[in-house]
Write an enzyme that holds these catalytic residues in place. Structure first.
Site, PDB file in Angstrom:
ATOM      1  N   GLY A   1      43.671  32.261  38.890  1.00  0.00           N
ATOM      2  CA  GLY A   1      44.821  32.667  38.035  1.00  0.00           C
ATOM      3  C   GLY A   1      44.413  33.795  37.170  1.00  0.00           C
ATOM      4  N   LEU A   2      43.366  34.505  37.359  1.00  0.00           N
ATOM      5  CA  LEU A   2      42.998  35.653  36.601  1.00  0.00           C
ATOM      6  C   LEU A   2      43.307  37.213  37.165  1.00  0.00           C
ATOM      7  CD1 LEU A   2      39.676  34.712  34.736  1.00  0.00           C
ATOM      8  CD2 LEU A   2      42.006  34.391  33.874  1.00  0.00           C
ATOM      9  N   GLY A   3      44.031  36.975  38.558  1.00  0.00           N
ATOM     10  CA  GLY A   3      44.541  38.077  38.966  1.00  0.00           C
ATOM     11  C   GLY A   3      43.257  38.822  39.683  1.00  0.00           C
ATOM     12  N   SER A   4      42.352  38.113  40.360  1.00  0.00           N
ATOM     13  CA  SER A   4      41.058  38.697  41.094  1.00  0.00           C
ATOM     14  C   SER A   4      41.688  39.479  42.145  1.00  0.00           C
ATOM     15  CB  SER A   4      40.269  37.384  41.579  1.00  0.00           C
ATOM     16  OG  SER A   4      40.881  36.589  42.239  1.00  0.00           O
TER      17      SER A   4
ATOM     18  N   PRO B   1      36.741  35.392  38.009  1.00  0.00           N
ATOM     19  CA  PRO B   1      36.664  34.238  38.851  1.00  0.00           C
ATOM     20  C   PRO B   1      37.475  34.165  40.016  1.00  0.00           C
ATOM     21  CG  PRO B   1      36.258  33.443  36.440  1.00  0.00           C
ATOM     22  CD  PRO B   1      36.810  35.105  36.429  1.00  0.00           C
TER      23      PRO B   1
ATOM     24  N   ASP C   1      51.126  40.465  38.194  1.00  0.00           N
ATOM     25  CA  ASP C   1      49.675  40.535  38.223  1.00  0.00           C
ATOM     26  C   ASP C   1      49.215  42.223  38.713  1.00  0.00           C
ATOM     27  OD1 ASP C   1      49.674  38.028  38.359  1.00  0.00           O
ATOM     28  OD2 ASP C   1      47.897  37.732  39.745  1.00  0.00           O
TER      29      ASP C   1
ATOM     30  N   GLY D   1      40.325  33.279  42.574  1.00  0.00           N
ATOM     31  CA  GLY D   1      41.461  32.081  42.789  1.00  0.00           C
ATOM     32  C   GLY D   1      41.633  31.170  41.743  1.00  0.00           C
TER      33      GLY D   1
ATOM     34  N   ALA E   1      44.880  40.937  42.861  1.00  0.00           N
ATOM     35  CA  ALA E   1      45.610  41.985  42.326  1.00  0.00           C
ATOM     36  C   ALA E   1      44.637  43.166  41.970  1.00  0.00           C
ATOM     37  CB  ALA E   1      46.426  41.810  41.245  1.00  0.00           C
ATOM     38  N   ALA E   2      43.558  42.918  41.158  1.00  0.00           N
ATOM     39  CA  ALA E   2      42.598  43.704  40.791  1.00  0.00           C
ATOM     40  C   ALA E   2      41.718  44.459  42.114  1.00  0.00           C
ATOM     41  CB  ALA E   2      41.499  43.059  39.877  1.00  0.00           C
TER      42      ALA E   2
HETATM   43  O1  PMV Z   1      48.120  31.576  38.924  1.00  0.00           O
HETATM   44  P1  PMV Z   1      48.530  33.130  39.226  1.00  0.00           P
HETATM   45  O2  PMV Z   1      47.741  33.889  38.149  1.00  0.00           O
HETATM   46  O3  PMV Z   1      48.719  33.734  40.420  1.00  0.00           O
HETATM   47  O4  PMV Z   1      49.973  32.918  38.527  1.00  0.00           O
HETATM   48  C1  PMV Z   1      51.045  32.350  39.052  1.00  0.00           C
HETATM   49  C2  PMV Z   1      52.163  32.723  38.401  1.00  0.00           C
HETATM   50  C3  PMV Z   1      53.395  31.747  38.785  1.00  0.00           C
HETATM   51  O5  PMV Z   1      54.390  32.070  37.673  1.00  0.00           O
HETATM   52  C4  PMV Z   1      53.108  30.306  38.665  1.00  0.00           C
HETATM   53  C5  PMV Z   1      53.916  32.223  40.256  1.00  0.00           C
HETATM   54  C6  PMV Z   1      54.403  33.409  40.317  1.00  0.00           C
HETATM   55  O6  PMV Z   1      54.294  33.904  41.571  1.00  0.00           O
HETATM   56  O7  PMV Z   1      54.813  34.077  39.313  1.00  0.00           O
END
Ligand code: PMV
Length: 331
Positions: free
Chosen positions: A118-121, A114, A166, A116, A123-124
């Site tokens: 928070g699963l690192g899309s 998915p 990530d 945006g 970065a992958a």
């Molecule tokens: O939502 P993500 O997976 O991009 O994670 C953000 C993690 C934070 O600690 C909130 C911000 C960061 O840059 O570490």
């Protein structure tokens, strides 16, 4: 033609506190983005094939303006900024090794991560792009360099607002420990993890700014951030001991502390409680919060079913630990 793929990631513990120098433990999970590279005479053509949203194609010459196309703005921005910057990093790495880089590329991005959420899309996609392009140019980078170059791409595209978590995690696979610049892999037991996704996107910058303000206003909010650091250190030994009961308990506490810092949201809380009611050993939001994903530890079939019946949940899926990280396909 060269293909590379990289997994997504969840935070077992430590998001937000990692911004203040505390350790965090993200781990790679079994959803993937793959990038296939073909040569073309010049310029860059990016095709988003199977994404979690509609696909599109865009063709342009780096340095020229991106043509207007009918695609969601966030997808277009992801393709042209992250992928474009990753191709430049790959060219630089290959040129440093005297490879001939005078060619254009066509890239096809397929992803079941998915976007945006928070699963690192991103970065992958960045890691897979740098790896596939360098290998297409005849250069195979060591993983540490790949992770570092991918971090530089995220740093540039996100105006300096990026951590190494990530990119290091999805390159190496498994669980990793990140504390400032120090990134290490951890021995990781197989963990039954399930992700619930509410279909929303959290604004990472705003959420990080909110925590910063709380921390400056209330000393006990600063203590909450330090408590998350203590929890992460305790979590590392539970991980090493394969102690799922303690891991689950710590995930629950971590969610509570993140909630106290104001970064949870009703849909995330609903999914967390649905997972707990279905017998999860632990459940927490993962990543920046606000909207996006939760991760739960427990029986995958039970948790997937419970989450998929939850109004707040748009998609639930078993996300087994990915121990490979970057995968190199056939050249
Ligand atoms: O939502 P993500 O997976 O991009 O994670 C953000 C993690 C934070 O600690 C909130 C911000 C960061 O840059 O570490």
């Amino acid at each position: 033609m060269t293909t590379s793929s990289a997994p997504g990631k969840v935070y077992l513990f430590g998001e937000h506190a990692v911004v203040y120098g505390e350790p965090a433990v993200p781990c790679a999970v079994g959803v993937h983005a793959s990038v296939t590279v073909d040569r073309r005479d010049e310029g860059l053509r990016i095709r988003a094939g199977e994404l979690s949203l509609d696909g599109f194609a865009v063709e342009y010459r780096p340095g020229t303006s991106v043509p207007e196309i009918d695609a969601p703005a966030d997808l277009l921005a992801a393709a042209t900024s992250y992928v474009g910057e990753a191709v430049e990093q790959a060219r630089a790495a290959a040129a440093e090794r005297d490879a001939d880089t005078a060619t254009g590329f066509e890239l096809t991005v397929d992803s079941d991560i998915p976007l945006g959420a928070g699963l690192g899309s991103s970065a992958a996609v960045v890691v897979a792009t740098i790896d596939a392009v360098t290998r297409e140019l005849g250069v195979t980078l060591p993983r540490e360099e790949l992770a570092d170059r991918a971090y530089r791409v995220e740093h540039a595209v996100q105006d300096g607002d990026a951590s190494r978590a990530d990119t290091f995690c999805v390159t190496m696979g498994g669980a990793v420990r990140v504390e400032g610049e120090d990134c290490r892999t951890l021995a990781t037991p197989d963990l039954p993890l399930v992700v619930g996704y509410d279909g929303e996107t959290g604004e990472t910058g705003d959420l990080v700014a909110g925590v910063r303000q709380l921390r400056e206003t209330y000393p006990f909010a600063a203590d909450t951030v330090s408590a998350i650091g203590d929890l992460v250190r305790r979590g590392e030994s539970a991980l090493a001991a394969e102690d799922r009961a303690t891991l689950g308990e710590l995930m629950n506490i971590n969610h509570g502390l993140l909630s106290a810092l104001g970064v949870s949201a009703r849909p995330l809380d609903e999914m967390v409680w649905a997972a707990r009611d279905a017998g999860a050993r632990g459940a927490k939001l993962t990543g920046a919060g606000g909207g996006g994903c939760v991760v739960a530890l427990g029986d995958p079939a039970e948790l997937e079913r419970a989450l998929s019946y939850t109004t707040a949940c748009e998609r639930a899926f078993h996300a087994p630990l990915d121990t490979d990280g970057l995968r190199r396909g056939e050249s």
